[in-house]
Design an enzyme around this catalytic site. Structure first.
Site, short mmCIF file in Angstrom:
data_model
loop_
_atom_site.label_atom_id
_atom_site.label_comp_id
_atom_site.label_asym_id
_atom_site.label_seq_id
_atom_site.Cartn_x
_atom_site.Cartn_y
_atom_site.Cartn_z
N HIS A 307 -5.42 3.41 -10.00
CA HIS A 307 -4.94 4.62 -10.67
C HIS A 307 -4.65 5.68 -9.61
O HIS A 307 -5.35 5.78 -8.62
CB HIS A 307 -6.00 5.14 -11.64
CG HIS A 307 -5.45 6.08 -12.66
ND1 HIS A 307 -5.23 7.40 -12.41
CD2 HIS A 307 -5.03 5.85 -13.92
CE1 HIS A 307 -4.72 7.97 -13.48
NE2 HIS A 307 -4.59 7.05 -14.43
N ASP A 364 -5.65 0.54 -19.25
CA ASP A 364 -4.88 -0.60 -19.79
C ASP A 364 -5.58 -1.93 -19.66
O ASP A 364 -5.09 -2.93 -20.20
CB ASP A 364 -3.52 -0.65 -19.06
CG ASP A 364 -2.67 0.56 -19.39
OD1 ASP A 364 -2.30 1.30 -18.47
OD2 ASP A 364 -2.45 0.79 -20.60
C1 SDX Z 1 -1.41 4.37 -16.60
O1 SDX Z 1 -1.01 8.65 -14.20
C2 SDX Z 1 -1.70 8.42 -15.27
O2 SDX Z 1 -2.54 9.20 -15.70
C3 SDX Z 1 -1.32 7.13 -15.97
C4 SDX Z 1 -2.19 6.70 -17.15
C5 SDX Z 1 -2.07 7.65 -18.31
O3 SDX Z 1 -3.01 7.74 -19.10
O4 SDX Z 1 -0.96 8.24 -18.47
O5 SDX Z 1 -3.55 6.65 -16.74
C6 SDX Z 1 -1.77 5.32 -17.69
O6 SDX Z 1 -0.26 4.29 -16.27
C7 SDX Z 1 -2.50 3.59 -15.92
C8 SDX Z 1 -1.98 2.69 -14.75
C9 SDX Z 1 -1.38 1.42 -15.37
N1 SDX Z 1 -0.69 0.64 -14.33
C10 SDX Z 1 -1.25 -0.51 -13.85
O7 SDX Z 1 -2.34 -0.95 -14.17
C11 SDX Z 1 -0.36 -1.25 -12.85
C12 SDX Z 1 -1.20 -1.76 -11.68
N2 SDX Z 1 -1.65 -0.57 -10.90
C13 SDX Z 1 -0.87 -0.21 -9.73
O8 SDX Z 1 0.49 -0.52 -9.79
C14 SDX Z 1 -1.26 1.15 -9.15
O9 SDX Z 1 -2.62 1.16 -9.00
C15 SDX Z 1 -0.82 2.41 -9.87
C16 SDX Z 1 0.64 2.42 -10.15
C17 SDX Z 1 -1.57 2.59 -11.12
C18 SDX Z 1 -1.16 3.58 -8.93
O10 SDX Z 1 -0.38 3.44 -7.83
P1 SDX Z 1 -0.47 4.47 -6.56
O11 SDX Z 1 -1.39 5.59 -6.85
O12 SDX Z 1 0.93 4.76 -6.15
O13 SDX Z 1 -1.20 3.62 -5.50
P2 SDX Z 1 -0.45 2.70 -4.44
O14 SDX Z 1 0.56 1.83 -5.15
O15 SDX Z 1 0.00 3.55 -3.31
O16 SDX Z 1 -1.67 1.75 -3.98
C19 SDX Z 1 -2.57 2.13 -2.92
C20 SDX Z 1 -3.06 0.82 -2.32
C21 SDX Z 1 -1.90 -0.07 -1.87
O17 SDX Z 1 -2.40 -0.94 -0.84
P3 SDX Z 1 -2.15 -0.48 0.74
O18 SDX Z 1 -0.65 -0.23 0.86
O19 SDX Z 1 -2.99 0.78 0.93
O20 SDX Z 1 -2.65 -1.66 1.51
O21 SDX Z 1 -3.75 0.07 -3.34
C22 SDX Z 1 -3.03 -1.14 -3.60
C23 SDX Z 1 -1.63 -0.93 -3.07
O22 SDX Z 1 -1.02 -2.17 -2.71
N3 SDX Z 1 -3.03 -1.33 -5.05
C24 SDX Z 1 -3.18 -2.50 -5.66
C25 SDX Z 1 -3.19 -2.22 -7.04
N4 SDX Z 1 -3.03 -0.89 -7.21
C26 SDX Z 1 -2.92 -0.35 -5.98
N5 SDX Z 1 -3.32 -3.76 -5.16
C27 SDX Z 1 -3.47 -4.75 -6.09
N6 SDX Z 1 -3.50 -4.56 -7.42
C28 SDX Z 1 -3.35 -3.31 -7.93
N7 SDX Z 1 -3.35 -3.09 -9.24
#
Ligand code: SDX
Length: 429
Positions: A307, A364
């Site tokens: 998140h 989720d």
């Molecule tokens: C919602 O914003 C809100 O409030 C949203 C929400 C709401 O109520 O409105 O809470 C609802 O959208 C919840 C999130 C649902 N989405 C998912 O579950 C999709 C999977 N999650 C990721 O795609 C991600 O964690 C996000 C999109 C939720 C957040 O992305 P960020 O903050 O842009 O983080 P990032 O992509 O920059 O990740 C940071 C690191 C990266 O690795 P490095 O480059 O540092 O090596 O963490 C890794 C990412 O690759 N990472 C993950 C991951 N999420 C982040 N690696 C594997 N699996 C994951 N799910």
């Protein structure tokens, strides 16, 4: 507390005022940065940028705190209803008895769609994703209720549009499901409250009466409460940005629905179940998929994990996980995907990759388990999120449009394209 910050740019020292929020959050206001220095800030994804001040929701990602108008969601999930929580978000306080009665009565009064809108559903293929139908139908409401599309509606007009939307969106969603399974629409009933009415429209039919189970209704009420707002997430920021052009509330909500549809946002609840089904089909090899999620060469992500704000447990995920356990036990349902989800959570929370990046289950990760137990089809999961988030979107749109300081949202950019060059006629390229 410093009341200003100093920034040295090209030999000049600029001062910017500091804004401190109710809970001590701090920001410095850079409204004069460009005019005083020619510089802008660059922050793709807005990880470090506030777009507004807001009095609606407070969340602390490190402490796992989420409050609507100051009330912790744990208390609302335990004691409130979705209609009452919607009133709290939109009006800023809990309603008294008469106000809640009137609010609930208005929901039932406005739950029908204009009968001509039924024709829209006939035009969709049964395979149409319900989010596509929902965003289109919400925008189409402006054609049937044009009295509510003026640029700056009065507070009373906003409250009437709010009720229209909150009540009709539930009907649109149920009708889109009926369309997808080729069953006749079941109209809203005056004698049923919000969630039982929705369940009845979804699952009853002329030949199959639907028995409303209190535990199912309560589980859905809790899910809707937990989804009701979440400050400046992608879809809420979209609603505020579209509304800042003075587009009407229907158009702004329609845009928010489209933003929520993405699998990185509200579409994640559908993507979590698709992921768990894939892992289950592949023999339930959790370790294999945890490794894939860590592998930068694979575009596989552990959906429902991570998140932008929560760097600790998403407080909603904790409540939903318990709600899923309780409901499945009550219904005597065993869903192997719930066991698999728990195994994936346990493996991920022990893995340094997830621990170092502070990746925890989000809202989720478990919600789809409850939707499955209720019988909600997979492609309706993002729609359930939209029904829940609607009062939050409306509350933010209302706060934005009523704030005299609101200006049309128009970010800048840094251009990195070609330098000036002349047009070359087709024969000389
Ligand atoms: C919602 O914003 C809100 O409030 C949203 C929400 C709401 O109520 O409105 O809470 C609802 O959208 C919840 C999130 C649902 N989405 C998912 O579950 C999709 C999977 N999650 C990721 O795609 C991600 O964690 C996000 C999109 C939720 C957040 O992305 P960020 O903050 O842009 O983080 P990032 O992509 O920059 O990740 C940071 C690191 C990266 O690795 P490095 O480059 O540092 O090596 O963490 C890794 C990412 O690759 N990472 C993950 C991951 N999420 C982040 N690696 C594997 N699996 C994951 N799910």
């Amino acid at each position: 507390m410093a009341e200003k910050v100093e920034v040295k740019i090209d030999g000049k020292t600029l001062e910017f005022p500091v804004i401190v929020g109710t809970e001590g959050e701090k920001a410095f206001d850079i409204a004069k940065l460009r005019s005083q220095s020619g510089y802008i800030t660059l922050d793709p994804g807005f990880s470090n940028t506030g777009s507004c001040t807001s009095a609606i929701t407070y969340l602390d990602g490190d402490k796992g705190i989420l409050r609507y108008r100051g009330i912790p969601i744990e208390q609302l999930a335990e004691k409130s209803t979705f209609v009452e929580t919607s009133y709290l978000l939109i009006h800023g306080r809990l309603p008294n008895h008469d106000e809640l009665e009137a609010f609930s009565h208005a929901y039932n009064e406005h739950s029908m769609l204009h009968e001509d809108m039924i024709n829209f559903f006939q035009a969709y293929p049964s395979t149409a994703h319900p989010m596509a139908i929902l965003s289109a139908m919400v925008c189409a409401l402006s054609a049937y209720y044009p009295e509510f599309t003026n640029e700056r509606p009065t507070p009373q007009e906003i409250d009437r549009i709010a009720i229209q939307l909150l009540s009709k969106v539930r009907t649109i969603c149920a009708f889109s499901y009926k369309k997808s399974i080729g069953e006749p629409f079941v109209y809203p009933r005056y004698d049923l409250s919000y969630v039982p009415n929705f369940l009845n429209m979804m699952f009853s039919s002329p030949t199959r009466p639907y028995k409303i189970v209190d535990e199912v209704s309560r589980a859905l009420v809790v899910l809707f409460i937990l989804h009701a707002d979440h400050e400046q997430n992608c879809s809420t920021s979209t609603v505020r940005l579209v509304g800042s052009s003075h587009a009407n509330l229907y158009a702004s909500i329609s845009a928010g629905i489209c933003a929520l549809w993405g699998p990185l946002h509200g579409g994640a609840n559908q993507a979590v179940i698709e992921m768990l089904e894939m892992v289950q089909k592949d023999g339930g090899n959790v370790e294999k998929y945890i490794a894939k999620a860590k592998d930068k060469n694979s575009n596989f992500r552990l959906m429902g994990f991570g998140h932008r704000v929560y760097k600790n447990f998403d407080p909603r995920a904790k409540i939903i996980k318990k709600c899923a356990d309780d409901l499945l036990n009550k219904l005597g349902v065993h869903d192997p995907l719930l066991d698999l989800a728990k195994k994936m959570e346990e493996a991920a929370l022990k893995d340094p990759y997830f621990v170092e990046r502070k990746l925890y289950p989000n809202v989720d990760f478990y919600s789809g388990i409850i939707y499955r137990a209720i019988g909600i089809p997979l492609n309706m999961f993002p729609v359930m999120f939209a029904i829940g988030r609607l009062p939050g979107w409306i509350a933010h749109w209302k706060e934005m449009i009523q704030d005299p300081a609101t200006k049309i949202g128009r970010p800048f950019q840094i251009y990195t394209g070609e330098p000036k060059r002349d047009y070359v006629p087709i024969g000389k390229r």
